[in-house]
Design an enzyme around this catalytic site. Structure first.
Site, PDB file in Angstrom:
ATOM      1  CG  ASP A   4      47.354 111.034  41.608  1.00  0.00           C
ATOM      2  OD1 ASP A   4      47.061 110.018  42.271  1.00  0.00           O
ATOM      3  OD2 ASP A   4      48.065 110.988  40.578  1.00  0.00           O
ATOM      4  CG  HIS A  32      56.513 111.018  47.796  1.00  0.00           C
ATOM      5  ND1 HIS A  32      56.944 110.904  46.506  1.00  0.00           N
ATOM      6  CD2 HIS A  32      57.480 110.434  48.566  1.00  0.00           C
ATOM      7  CE1 HIS A  32      58.115 110.279  46.471  1.00  0.00           C
ATOM      8  NE2 HIS A  32      58.454 109.974  47.703  1.00  0.00           N
ATOM      9  CB  CYS A  55      48.803 124.115  65.874  1.00  0.00           C
ATOM     10  SG  CYS A  55      47.591 124.144  64.536  1.00  0.00           S
ATOM     11  CB  SER A  93      58.121 104.570  39.318  1.00  0.00           C
ATOM     12  OG  SER A  93      59.215 105.223  39.940  1.00  0.00           O
ATOM     13  CG  LEU A 115      51.732 101.812  33.191  1.00  0.00           C
ATOM     14  CD1 LEU A 115      52.801 102.484  32.360  1.00  0.00           C
ATOM     15  CD2 LEU A 115      51.873 102.186  34.642  1.00  0.00           C
TER      16      LEU A 115
HETATM   17 ZN   LIG Z   1      48.035 126.035  63.249  1.00  0.00          ZN
END
Ligand SMILES: [Zn+2]
Length: 290
Positions: free
Chosen positions: A103, A118, A129, A219, A262
């Protein structure tokens, strides 16, 4: 809780801390954690890389949901937890930040050099491409391709997905790469069934190995993608502190665990070890060089 909080302040106050954050840090920004206590189980299984690339209907369903979910993610603002991490970093106590979140809220809160394990939801990659474009640009193209597309947003997940009935998905038109013309577009995030790019993983291991302490925030350490860094730290004898709502798979290895919101624990921690909060825009110097 008081005793563990004191242990947390001692560990973080010593500096050279590497933060590993997950979805639980962003729940107070309105992005539910589907694994945490507030999110329970998501209603549909997460999109896998194999389904996304191999099944046009799955891809259509993903983009239709994500087209709506993106607006909620784009509107989300950093919370007190993100700002507290930025304060710890600017006070020179945090040498690195690794996040499993896509985010961008750590950076929005003022943190620098964040390793986004991630990827980021606000970037889109062409699988043919390799061209990278902004999500805003794709959003504009999807709106043009789908005039009048409207469906009720019931829930947004951490990956920017929403729940959407099949009949709403069927008419949705997806678009291909605007540069090569034919390439499949994918948000530049790591899907389930996909591996994190090796150089990015190596960067994270290097950060962890040089740390004096590892601080896990929000986490549950359910997936190996993040848990492997905790395992490495433990093997090297580097203390691990965990702040999370609910139990995590790292609790047995942690030196300190604090179970609490938190948005309350982290500002209190920053107040204790990083000095008074600095107004946004007035942050000067002091950041760890890495
Ligand atoms: Zn492309």
């Amino acid at each position: 809780m008081r005793r563990t909080f004191e242990a947390l302040t001692r560990l973080v106050g010593g500096g050279d801390v590497v933060v590993l954050s997950g979805a639980g840090l962003s729940t107070e920004s309105g992005i539910p954690d589907y694994r945490g206590p507030s999110g329970a189980a998501r209603r549909h299984t997460p999109m896998t890389y194999q389904a996304f690339t191999g099944d046009p209907e799955a891809r259509r369903r993903y983009w239709a949901r994500s087209h709506l979910g993106w607006r909620l993610i784009a509107r989300a603002a950093p919370n007190g937890g993100h700002r507290a991490v930025a304060r710890l970093q600017h006070a020179g106590l945090v040498r690195g930040i690794i996040t499993q979140n896509v985010d961008g809220l750590h950076t929005a809160a003022g943190s620098t050099g964040v390793v986004e394990l991630h990827g980021r939801l606000d970037e889109v990659v062409c699988l043919n491409c390799g061209n990278l474009t902004s999500r805003e640009e794709l959003d504009r193209r999807l709106r043009e391709a789908n005039p009048g597309f409207a469906a009720r947003v019931t829930e947004v997940n951490p990956d920017g997905d929403v729940d959407l009935p099949d009949e709403a998905v069927n008419g949705f038109r997806i678009v291909d790469c605007g540069i090569c013309g034919t390439g499949m577009l994918k948000p530049d995030v790591v899907f389930f069934g996909e591996t994190v790019p090796a150089p990015r993983v190596a960067d994270c291991f290097a950060l962890v190995e040089r740390a004096r302490a590892v601080l896990v925030l929000g986490s549950s350490l359910t997936v190996m993608s993040g848990r492997r860094f905790v395992i490495r730290a433990v093997k090297l004898g580097i203390p691990v502190a965990i702040v999370n709502q609910g139990p995590t798979r790292g609790d047995g290895h942690a030196t300190v665990t604090v179970d609490g919101p938190l948005g309350e624990v982290l500002p209190a921690l920053a107040d204790r070890v990083a000095g008074p909060a600095t107004p946004v825009g007035l942050v000067v110097g002091g950041a760890s060089a890495g």
